[in-house]
Design an enzyme around this catalytic site. Structure first.
Site, PDB file in Angstrom:
ATOM      1  N   CYS A 103       0.878  -1.218   0.018  1.00  0.00           N
ATOM      2  CA  CYS A 103       0.034  -0.020  -0.563  1.00  0.00           C
ATOM      3  C   CYS A 103       0.726   1.610   0.058  1.00  0.00           C
ATOM      4  O   CYS A 103       1.561   1.505  -0.932  1.00  0.00           O
ATOM      5  CB  CYS A 103      -0.865   0.172   0.788  1.00  0.00           C
ATOM      6  SG  CYS A 103      -2.150   0.687   1.012  1.00  0.00           S
TER       7      CYS A 103
ATOM      8  N   GLU B 257      -1.156  -8.786   4.539  1.00  0.00           N
ATOM      9  CA  GLU B 257      -1.108  -8.794   6.319  1.00  0.00           C
ATOM     10  C   GLU B 257      -2.561  -8.622   6.941  1.00  0.00           C
ATOM     11  O   GLU B 257      -2.862  -9.619   7.909  1.00  0.00           O
ATOM     12  CB  GLU B 257      -0.945  -7.300   6.898  1.00  0.00           C
ATOM     13  CG  GLU B 257      -0.928  -6.849   7.330  1.00  0.00           C
ATOM     14  CD  GLU B 257      -0.465  -5.650   5.732  1.00  0.00           C
ATOM     15  OE1 GLU B 257      -0.291  -6.373   5.025  1.00  0.00           O
ATOM     16  OE2 GLU B 257      -1.369  -4.414   5.998  1.00  0.00           O
TER      17      GLU B 257
ATOM     18  N   HIS C   6      -3.358  -5.776   1.033  1.00  0.00           N
ATOM     19  CA  HIS C   6      -2.667  -5.945   1.892  1.00  0.00           C
ATOM     20  C   HIS C   6      -3.049  -6.932   2.154  1.00  0.00           C
ATOM     21  O   HIS C   6      -3.611  -7.627   3.202  1.00  0.00           O
ATOM     22  CB  HIS C   6      -3.403  -5.098   3.059  1.00  0.00           C
ATOM     23  CG  HIS C   6      -3.505  -3.318   3.577  1.00  0.00           C
ATOM     24  ND1 HIS C   6      -2.511  -2.997   4.122  1.00  0.00           N
ATOM     25  CD2 HIS C   6      -3.865  -2.816   2.495  1.00  0.00           C
ATOM     26  CE1 HIS C   6      -2.379  -1.292   4.430  1.00  0.00           C
ATOM     27  NE2 HIS C   6      -3.562  -1.029   3.163  1.00  0.00           N
TER      28      HIS C   6
END
Lengths: 227, 230
Positions: B86, B196, B194
């Site tokens: 990002c 994660e 993302h």
């Protein structure tokens, strides 16, 4: 009692490349020449040397008196006058701000309104040529101040969603005659450079490396000599 | 394997990254933006998402001048695996470690959604655990996520199979549906989604773990980890 309302002081007057060495101590709102008031038994030159040692951590050689200036004493009750003996001298080494010095700053003539009145008086006197022996070269930094405006916008052909959104909103205000809305950024700053060409060159390089992302943005640069 | 997670002022995904890297089997260590060197133990670098330096001037524009970025660039040049997520992707583009730029989403929409992502190549530091064509479900959360580059760069990216991820259904107007790209050496990868945030069943998807596992696997093979702090 003739000296009531008079503050005597002694200062080092040092100009390099057209800029005057000044210091600001504590939270004072003006810049002063390095120097201060003689203590009991001190000559003006001794006081100046001591203050310079305390404020800038250097010794001076080839010291000579340039002259004396008078001005309203900044930070004193109204009517108080400062009479300041100004000395030229060569520093022994690097200037290091002392504990009481908030800031050491080289002020250009265009920043004269930041100077305390005494400092300003010394600057004006020196500029008028009243202190012979000051090398004329020190006055001419060769630098000119330019005001710069950088307008950053989306490169042509690249979507400008902000501009498009604003444009779409205009008809609701009855504005059907407006088109081509582009929204960007305006960045203004001042730059000191030998001439306009050098200023422009530096600004363009700055645009290329930092102020714009050339992949998506264009910059229109205007450089104007500061008034 | 220790992954350095780079934090700038305004980074806000570092804790998620640390947690997810742990779940992927690695160890994570926060790296402060003011650090001029990466610790010798760092085997891979993640630049986490957020709003570095308030996104002033442009997203990633100021972060690029952080002391740590010189170390990251050196690490990358030495072949060390680097993943920008990002805002981290934006920073890598601004730093010139990845080609192109990210601009405001089509329609000026801030997007916070789940996106389907097709892995286009399995030969990068962030995709070696995948087969090309695999589709991942990852969250997206961005305003400036529309990828753009010059036609020449795009041609190069396509020819060298450096488009790493494509959106199955382009949410933001990205050129050629691009969601992530890599550098020539394929050790630096950036993507807007993302991974994660898709690292635990409770989050609705674990597809992101593969990205982090890939990073850890490439860290193992990388000759650069040692060079990093030389």
């Amino acid at each position: 009692m003739s000296d009531t309302g008079v503050v005597r002081s002694a200062a080092w007057f040092e100009v390099r490349q057209g800029r005057l060495l000044t210091v600001r101590s504590g939270d004072r709102d003006r810049y002063f020449l390095p120097g201060g008031k003689p203590e009991a038994g001190e000559s003006p030159e001794e006081a100046m040397r001591r203050e310079v040692r305390e404020e800038l951590g250097c010794e001076l050689r080839e010291v000579r008196l340039l002259g004396e200036v008078s001005a309203p004493a900044h930070g004193y009750p109204e009517g108080t006058e400062v009479r300041m003996a100004c000395f030229a001298g060569r520093p022994s080494g690097a200037l290091t701000a002392g504990a009481e010095i908030t800031e050491v700053r080289w002020l250009g003539g265009y920043e004269a309104d930041l100077m305390a009145p005494g400092c300003r008086a010394a600057w004006d006197t020196a500029c008028s040529g009243a202190w012979p022996g000051l090398d004329d070269g020190v006055w001419q930094s060769g630098l000119v101040r330019f005001n710069v405006l950088v307008e950053v916008s989306a490169r042509s052909g690249i979507a400008d969603p902000q501009g498009a959104t604003v444009e779409r909103a205009l008809p609701t205000l009855g504005c059907t005659n407006i088109s081509g809305v582009r929204i960007g950024k305006a960045i203004r700053f001042a730059i000191d450079a030998p001439d306009e060409g050098a200023a422009s060159e530096q600004v363009l390089e700055l645009c290329r490396t930092f102020l714009t992302n050339p992949v998506i943005e264009d910059a229109a640069v205007s450089v104007e000599r500061a008034g | 394997m220790t992954v350095g997670v780079v934090m700038f002022p305004g980074t806000n995904c570092e804790a998620d990254c640390v947690e997810a890297i742990g779940r992927a089997g690695g160890r994570a260590e926060l790296v402060w933006h003011g650090d001029r060197r990466l610790a010798p133990v760092i085997d891979a670098v993640v630049i986490a998402g957020g709003f570095s330096y308030g996104d002033y001037l442009r997203t990633g524009a100021i972060a690029r001048f952080s002391p740590v970025m010189a170390a990251v660039a050196q690490f990358a040049r030495g072949g060390g695996p680097v993943l920008g997520i990002c805002n981290g992707f934006q920073v890598l583009c601004e730093a010139g470690l990845l080609p192109g730029a990210l601009q405001k989403n089509r329609g000026l929409k801030f997007l916070c959604a789940r996106a389907a992502l097709r892995v286009e190549t399995g030969t990068t530091a962030a995709t070696n655990a995948f087969a090309p064509g695999q589709v991942l479900q990852l969250p997206i959360n961005h305003f400036e996520g529309s990828y753009l580059c010059s036609p020449e760069t795009l041609a190069e990216l396509r020819a060298d199979e450096r488009v790493v991820f494509r959106y199955v259904d382009n949410p933001n107007g990205s050129l050629d549906d691009i969601a992530g790209v890599c550098n020539e050496a394929r050790n630096v990868v950036g993507l807007m989604p993302h991974p994660e945030r898709a690292s635990h069943p409770l989050l609705g998807s674990e597809d992101g773990l593969g990205v982090l596992c890939s990073l850890l696997a490439s860290a193992k093979q990388s000759p650069a980890a040692v060079i990093a702090s030389a």
